[in-house]
Design a protein around this motif. Structure first.
Motif, PDB file in Angstrom:
ATOM      1  N   MET B   1       0.868  -1.314  -0.035  1.00  0.00           N
ATOM      2  CA  MET B   1       0.045  -0.013  -0.012  1.00  0.00           C
ATOM      3  C   MET B   1       1.007   1.310   0.106  1.00  0.00           C
ATOM      4  O   MET B   1       0.370   2.211   0.325  1.00  0.00           O
ATOM      5  N   ASN B   2       2.096   1.040  -0.228  1.00  0.00           N
ATOM      6  CA  ASN B   2       3.039   2.291  -0.084  1.00  0.00           C
ATOM      7  C   ASN B   2       2.763   3.314  -1.068  1.00  0.00           C
ATOM      8  O   ASN B   2       2.952   4.604  -0.680  1.00  0.00           O
ATOM      9  N   ALA B   3       2.449   3.161  -2.245  1.00  0.00           N
ATOM     10  CA  ALA B   3       2.095   3.960  -3.332  1.00  0.00           C
ATOM     11  C   ALA B   3       0.889   4.890  -2.974  1.00  0.00           C
ATOM     12  O   ALA B   3       0.895   6.025  -3.052  1.00  0.00           O
ATOM     13  N   LEU B   4      -0.185   4.206  -2.298  1.00  0.00           N
ATOM     14  CA  LEU B   4      -1.394   4.954  -2.012  1.00  0.00           C
ATOM     15  C   LEU B   4      -0.949   5.742  -0.810  1.00  0.00           C
ATOM     16  O   LEU B   4      -1.514   7.015  -0.805  1.00  0.00           O
ATOM     17  N   VAL B   5      -0.259   5.544   0.108  1.00  0.00           N
ATOM     18  CA  VAL B   5       0.035   6.210   1.214  1.00  0.00           C
ATOM     19  C   VAL B   5       0.912   7.454   1.115  1.00  0.00           C
ATOM     20  O   VAL B   5       0.487   8.385   1.158  1.00  0.00           O
ATOM     21  N   LEU B   7       0.767   8.947  -2.117  1.00  0.00           N
ATOM     22  CA  LEU B   7      -0.041   9.775  -2.981  1.00  0.00           C
ATOM     23  C   LEU B   7      -0.819  10.529  -1.999  1.00  0.00           C
ATOM     24  O   LEU B   7      -0.936  11.740  -2.212  1.00  0.00           O
ATOM     25  N   GLN B   8      -1.435  10.143  -1.011  1.00  0.00           N
ATOM     26  CA  GLN B   8      -2.424  10.517  -0.199  1.00  0.00           C
ATOM     27  C   GLN B   8      -1.582  11.550   0.760  1.00  0.00           C
ATOM     28  O   GLN B   8      -2.151  12.754   1.008  1.00  0.00           O
ATOM     29  N   ALA B   9      -0.575  11.142   1.006  1.00  0.00           N
ATOM     30  CA  ALA B   9       0.441  12.248   2.004  1.00  0.00           C
ATOM     31  C   ALA B   9       0.715  13.400   1.224  1.00  0.00           C
ATOM     32  O   ALA B   9       0.857  14.578   1.570  1.00  0.00           O
ATOM     33  N   PHE B  11      -0.943  14.527  -1.534  1.00  0.00           N
ATOM     34  CA  PHE B  11      -2.223  15.371  -1.864  1.00  0.00           C
ATOM     35  C   PHE B  11      -2.533  16.008  -0.430  1.00  0.00           C
ATOM     36  O   PHE B  11      -2.783  17.544  -0.760  1.00  0.00           O
ATOM     37  N   SER B  12      -2.398  15.754   0.975  1.00  0.00           N
ATOM     38  CA  SER B  12      -2.686  16.494   1.711  1.00  0.00           C
ATOM     39  C   SER B  12      -1.577  17.669   1.847  1.00  0.00           C
ATOM     40  O   SER B  12      -2.055  18.756   2.261  1.00  0.00           O
ATOM     41  N   MET B  15      -2.719  20.385  -0.661  1.00  0.00           N
ATOM     42  CA  MET B  15      -3.991  21.030   0.033  1.00  0.00           C
ATOM     43  C   MET B  15      -3.515  22.118   0.904  1.00  0.00           C
ATOM     44  O   MET B  15      -4.146  23.172   0.872  1.00  0.00           O
ATOM     45  N   ARG B  16      -2.677  21.601   1.712  1.00  0.00           N
ATOM     46  CA  ARG B  16      -2.218  22.576   2.976  1.00  0.00           C
ATOM     47  C   ARG B  16      -0.874  23.556   2.504  1.00  0.00           C
ATOM     48  O   ARG B  16      -0.506  24.316   3.412  1.00  0.00           O
ATOM     49  N   ARG B  25       2.612  13.491 -10.283  1.00  0.00           N
ATOM     50  CA  ARG B  25       1.538  12.438 -10.622  1.00  0.00           C
ATOM     51  C   ARG B  25       0.312  12.749 -11.301  1.00  0.00           C
ATOM     52  O   ARG B  25      -0.286  11.822 -11.890  1.00  0.00           O
ATOM     53  N   PRO B  81      -5.195  22.368  11.632  1.00  0.00           N
ATOM     54  CA  PRO B  81      -5.705  21.474  10.530  1.00  0.00           C
ATOM     55  C   PRO B  81      -6.959  20.754  11.135  1.00  0.00           C
ATOM     56  O   PRO B  81      -6.848  20.486  12.593  1.00  0.00           O
TER      57      PRO B  81
END
Lengths: 280, 264
Positions: B1-5, B7-9, B11-12, B15-16, B25, B81
């Motif tokens: 699940m490393n790629a998903l983690v 990407l989400q990090a 993205f966060s 956003m911030r 990406r 946040p």
């Protein structure tokens, strides 16, 4: 199987309309309550929720399940959702195919997932856990998105269709979101609809949006546009008489305006689904 | 699940506003470049949270005006946040943030307004209960009063404010944005906030020092004689203190802020 004549049309429950809903019964078949708005201890929101629930069927629609997040599932949130579902006894409970935060921080947006095998396996496992926890099947809604990832291996419709089968969950199909994403990502919205398994589609959303020229933003602050109505008819031809509702989250118009807009959905459904002799 | 983690990090972080590694990406489209598309998310993130603060803090908005409120909100968003699934709770740390963070700490009336408005919101959707009535309490046996303890409804809030935030809050819609003035008190004034009806708005009133002291004692679990003792510091005689205690108890019961009473 729902018959066309029994097809149900709903609206999103908004506090601006509480009094009119209570005063003018019977104009809408059901309401969709936003789960998080009622995850409070007491006060006016729950008083009205209970009052309107006495007169109408309801569904619950959440924005914070974050089914695609890499963070652990939020069990406190799920416990609140389960308690709310026990109170409301909704026909369905839904949320979105997306992630809404990371590392404990809530971003309060419906963020697109990469459509990869890794993400599919991850989300399917989590859907199964959520459904076990809630003791019911959930519906997941396709979101509007503005970006596409280079690493995606599947189309969104392939991902959603595969997820519904693998996780044994149902689908809330947002026809406006298909339209928005199709424009933003340059795909054929009809191909999307054609790829979704009809048996899984248990609810349809309609909404308006804001066109920025180069992209469309899913703002839910305008009436449904003609092209989305056309796509809705297309969806009905494939999915049959699925319960349909209009979502409005900003620039909330008078209740009567939304009731009138919902009439258009009824007319389109009647014209699309009824054979001539049945319609007569 | 490393790629998903990852990407989400990313993205966060995008956003911030702390990193833009997400760019690599994301694909351009024929119509729009990726920066335009990514900005939709970043802009919406700030606007959604600012809107939540606007809803919770109309008095603060009337004090600051839209531009300064926006600046204040963005500073708060960066420092605090959201950590709750519901945006309802996003603004809960604003008063403390304003009290200690420059330049906002230089105008302490803002923190008082935020404290007051957050308490109104907490009272608004606190748990419902059936308050104790005067008639119910009147049924208590005479010997109960020696040990009688009160419990209070979940919607009760009690504040001490150094500025006239509640009075100013009532004028929030009558002045142009940015022109709501909040006067300083001579000293801290105690306020009672509660919700009289399950489907109603919160109400508030100031308390005299002796009422505030008595309420604090009662909230702390003191039995009724102890509340009378607290009041005797403000009264001419034990009799007057007992009379005042009875009057306050009646006022609390009539307001619907007493949840229950127990003795023995």
């Amino acid at each position: 199987m729902t018959k066309v004549a029994d097809m149900q049309f709903g609206l999103g429950l908004r506090h601006q309309h509480y009094q009119e809903i209570a005063d003018q019964p019977g104009q809408v078949d059901w309401f969709e309550a936003l789960s998080e708005n009622y995850m409070v201890a007491g006060g006016r929101p729950l008083v009205w929720l209970d009052r309107i629930r006495r007169d109408y069927p309801m569904v619950l629609h959440g924005v914070s399940l974050s089914i695609g997040a890499s963070d652990p599932l939020d069990l406190d949130y799920l416990a609140q959702l389960k308690a709310l579902a026990a109170r409301v006894e909704p026909r369905v409970v839904s949320d979105h195919l997306c992630f809404t935060g990371h590392a404990g921080i809530n971003l309060h947006d419906l963020l697109p997932l990469p459509y990869t095998e890794e993400a599919l396996a991850h989300v399917a496992t989590r859907v199964a856990r959520v459904q076990d926890f809630l003791g019911r099947r959930i519906l997941l809604e396709n979101v509007s998105s503005y970006v596409r990832y280079a690493e995606s291996q599947l189309s969104e419709w392939e991902f959603l269709a595969a997820l519904s089968e693998r996780a044994d969950c149902d689908i809330l199909l947002d026809v406006n979101n298909i339209y928005v994403s199709a424009f933003n990502h340059e795909f054929d919205p009809r191909a999307y609809i054609a790829a979704i398994p009809p048996a899984r589609v248990k609810q349809i959303h309609l909404a308006g949006h804001s066109h920025m020229g180069t992209h469309i933003i899913d703002t839910h602050d305008h009436p449904v546009i003609d092209d989305v109505w056309t796509l809705y008819a297309e969806a009905l031809r494939r999915f049959g008489p699925v319960p349909t509702m209009i979502e409005r989250d900003d620039d909330i118009p008078p209740y009567a305006d939304l009731v009138a807009e919902l009439e258009r959905a009824r007319r389109i459904a009647a014209a699309t689904l009824m054979t001539p002799e049945k319609a007569a | 699940m490393n790629a998903l983690v990852t990407l989400q990090a990313e993205f966060s972080a995008w956003m911030r506003g702390s990193a833009d590694t997400l760019r690599a990406r994301v694909l351009d489209t024929e119509k729009a470049d990726r920066d335009t598309l990514l900005r939709v998310y970043r802009d919406a993130y700030a606007l959604r949270l600012i809107e939540a603060l606007t809803t919770d803090y109309p008095g603060l908005l009337a004090m600051a005006g839209p531009a300064e409120f926006d600046m204040m909100a963005r500073a708060y968003i960066a420092a605090h946040p959201s950590r709750h699934p519901s945006v309802r709770w996003f603004g809960r740390d604003l008063a403390d943030f304003l009290a200690v963070t420059p330049p906002f700490a230089g105008t302490p009336d803002a923190a008082d307004m935020a404290r007051f408005e957050w308490a109104l919101g907490e009272a608004f959707d606190a748990a419902d209960t059936e308050p104790l009535t005067f008639e119910q309490l009147a049924g208590a046996p005479p010997e109960a009063w020696a040990t009688l303890r009160l419990s209070f409804v979940p919607a009760l809030r009690r504040l001490s404010l150094s500025y006239q935030a509640p009075q100013a809050w009532q004028r929030r819609d009558t002045v142009p944005p940015g022109e709501l003035d909040v006067s300083a008190e001579d000293g801290a004034v105690d306020w009672l906030i509660w919700r009289p009806a399950a489907d109603g708005d919160a109400q508030f009133r100031s308390m005299a020092p002796d009422e505030a002291a008595a309420l604090d004692a009662a909230l702390g679990g003191a039995p009724f004689p102890e509340i009378c003792a607290v009041l005797s510091a403000y009264a001419d005689s034990a009799e007057a203190a007992a009379e005042r205690a009875a009057g306050l108890l009646r006022a609390w019961l009539d307001a619907g802020v007493v949840d229950d009473a127990a003795w023995g």
